[in-house]
Design a protein around this motif. Structure first.
Motif, PDB file in Angstrom:
ATOM      1  N   LEU A 207       0.889  -1.152   0.000  1.00  0.00           N
ATOM      2  CA  LEU A 207       0.000   0.000   0.000  1.00  0.00           C
ATOM      3  C   LEU A 207       0.928   1.202   0.000  1.00  0.00           C
ATOM      4  O   LEU A 207       1.747   1.365   0.915  1.00  0.00           O
ATOM      5  CB  LEU A 207      -0.891   0.028   1.244  1.00  0.00           C
ATOM      6  N   ALA A 208       0.840   2.022  -1.042  1.00  0.00           N
ATOM      7  CA  ALA A 208       1.710   3.186  -1.168  1.00  0.00           C
ATOM      8  C   ALA A 208       0.867   4.447  -1.270  1.00  0.00           C
ATOM      9  O   ALA A 208      -0.309   4.411  -1.625  1.00  0.00           O
ATOM     10  CB  ALA A 208       2.616   3.050  -2.392  1.00  0.00           C
ATOM     11  N   GLY A 209       1.499   5.571  -0.964  1.00  0.00           N
ATOM     12  CA  GLY A 209       0.839   6.861  -1.074  1.00  0.00           C
ATOM     13  C   GLY A 209       1.621   7.770  -1.997  1.00  0.00           C
ATOM     14  O   GLY A 209       2.701   7.422  -2.474  1.00  0.00           O
ATOM     15  N   GLY A 210       1.067   8.938  -2.254  1.00  0.00           N
ATOM     16  CA  GLY A 210       1.755   9.909  -3.092  1.00  0.00           C
ATOM     17  C   GLY A 210       3.064  10.361  -2.476  1.00  0.00           C
ATOM     18  O   GLY A 210       3.289  10.252  -1.264  1.00  0.00           O
ATOM     19  N   LYS A 211       3.917  10.884  -3.310  1.00  0.00           N
ATOM     20  CA  LYS A 211       5.258  11.293  -2.880  1.00  0.00           C
ATOM     21  C   LYS A 211       5.216  12.303  -1.741  1.00  0.00           C
ATOM     22  O   LYS A 211       6.042  12.266  -0.839  1.00  0.00           O
ATOM     23  CB  LYS A 211       6.004  11.881  -4.085  1.00  0.00           C
ATOM     24  N   GLY A 212       4.225  13.199  -1.739  1.00  0.00           N
ATOM     25  CA  GLY A 212       4.170  14.250  -0.733  1.00  0.00           C
ATOM     26  C   GLY A 212       3.275  13.936   0.450  1.00  0.00           C
ATOM     27  O   GLY A 212       2.924  14.840   1.218  1.00  0.00           O
ATOM     28  N   MET A 213       2.911  12.694   0.638  1.00  0.00           N
ATOM     29  CA  MET A 213       2.017  12.332   1.739  1.00  0.00           C
ATOM     30  C   MET A 213       2.670  12.646   3.090  1.00  0.00           C
ATOM     31  O   MET A 213       3.862  12.395   3.289  1.00  0.00           O
ATOM     32  CB  MET A 213       1.658  10.846   1.675  1.00  0.00           C
ATOM     33  N   SER A 214       1.878  13.187   4.007  1.00  0.00           N
ATOM     34  CA  SER A 214       2.406  13.544   5.323  1.00  0.00           C
ATOM     35  C   SER A 214       2.743  12.288   6.132  1.00  0.00           C
ATOM     36  O   SER A 214       2.144  11.229   5.940  1.00  0.00           O
ATOM     37  CB  SER A 214       1.389  14.382   6.097  1.00  0.00           C
ATOM     38  N   LYS A 215       3.703  12.438   7.042  1.00  0.00           N
ATOM     39  CA  LYS A 215       4.100  11.313   7.886  1.00  0.00           C
ATOM     40  C   LYS A 215       2.948  10.850   8.767  1.00  0.00           C
ATOM     41  O   LYS A 215       2.786   9.660   9.028  1.00  0.00           O
ATOM     42  CB  LYS A 215       5.308  11.705   8.742  1.00  0.00           C
ATOM     43  N   GLN A 216       2.137  11.811   9.226  1.00  0.00           N
ATOM     44  CA  GLN A 216       1.008  11.471  10.081  1.00  0.00           C
ATOM     45  C   GLN A 216      -0.012  10.628   9.351  1.00  0.00           C
ATOM     46  O   GLN A 216      -0.498   9.612   9.862  1.00  0.00           O
ATOM     47  CB  GLN A 216       0.334  12.752  10.604  1.00  0.00           C
ATOM     48  N   LEU A 217      -0.343  11.026   8.117  1.00  0.00           N
ATOM     49  CA  LEU A 217      -1.310  10.277   7.322  1.00  0.00           C
ATOM     50  C   LEU A 217      -0.785   8.878   7.021  1.00  0.00           C
ATOM     51  O   LEU A 217      -1.509   7.887   7.169  1.00  0.00           O
ATOM     52  CB  LEU A 217      -1.606  11.023   6.015  1.00  0.00           C
TER      53      LEU A 217
END
Length: 247
Positions: A207-217
């Protein structure tokens, strides 16, 4: 006195509004592609990855909307948005800096499939007139990195199945569960039997997120996914879609 009251009220509204904005969780978009057993446009059987993401949404409290598009587009759209996720992504060196890697979801088994014979090694695969793979996937990249010069890449399911049936594709390399499901659904001649070679690779899909995803999210989603897996829900979904537990 009245003026002071309104100043105080305005300040409270600003503070309250600021607090509300900080506590409001962003709406996320999940990008994916039609992959039988994993992600499908179905309400009753949307696929193991979508059902896992739905459970992550429930536990984490983040609303997640879903978009199924061609795989290369899904990767591109997910990479550039800080509020996007993509399940089922292989962690490859050239992808490493383009995403926020949240947590491994499940293991995927890769092998050669042919109508003529079992292909058990990459060496034997190189000798074939042609080997098919999905365009833009880790399977296509893996073959090319191993020096395959006979790779034919596809993004059309029916065309690829037809090419296998006609013998225009000597063998296919990819996820075993996906190949079985696509063949059973799309083959014109169901009497033809696929011959599976030995499993040559088992890779974690993430499960990956966008490059700029916040650490908290990212951490919120990571903890939620860990809880989903620990609860046994992933194993239950694996049995539902594949008939056995895939780790």
């Amino acid at each position: 006195m009245i003026r002071r009251f309104f100043y105080t009220l305005a300040a409270l509204i600003i503070i309250s509004g600021s607090s509300y904005a900080q506590n409001t969780k962003p709406v996320l978009t999940m990008y994916g592609a039609e992959i039988p057993g994993y992600m499908m446009d179905s309400i009753t059987k949307p696929g193991i990855l979508i059902e896992l993401v739905q459970k992550v949404s429930e536990i984490s409290g983040y609303q997640i909307n879903y978009r199924l598009v061609p795989w290369p587009r899904a990767m591109k759209e997910a990479s550039k948005s800080s509020a996007a996720i993509i399940p089922g992504l292989s962690r490859l060196p050239d992808r490493e800096p383009n995403y926020t890697w949240i947590e491994p979801i499940i293991g995927a088994k890769s092998a050669f499939v042919s109508l003529s014979q079992a292909i058990n090694t990459f060496k034997d695969g190189k000798k074939l007139p042609s080997v098919g793979a999905w365009r833009g996937t880790s399977h296509e990249q893996e073959l090319k990195e191993k020096g395959f010069e006979n790779v034919l890449s596809f993004n059309n399911v029916k065309q690829s199945i037809k090419m296998i049936e006609m013998g225009r594709v000597s063998a296919w390399y990819g996820d075993v569960n996906e190949i079985i499901t696509r063949w059973n659904k799309n083959a014109a001649d169901t009497s033809l039997r696929l011959k599976f070679g030995k499993v040559l690779n088992v890779e974690n899909i993430w499960l990956a997120g966008g490059k700029g995803m916040s650490k908290q999210l990212a951490d919120d989603l990571r903890q939620a996914l860990k809880k989903v897996i620990k609860s046994g829900f992933r194993d239950k979904m694996s049995l539902k879609y594949f008939g056995y537990v895939v780790k």
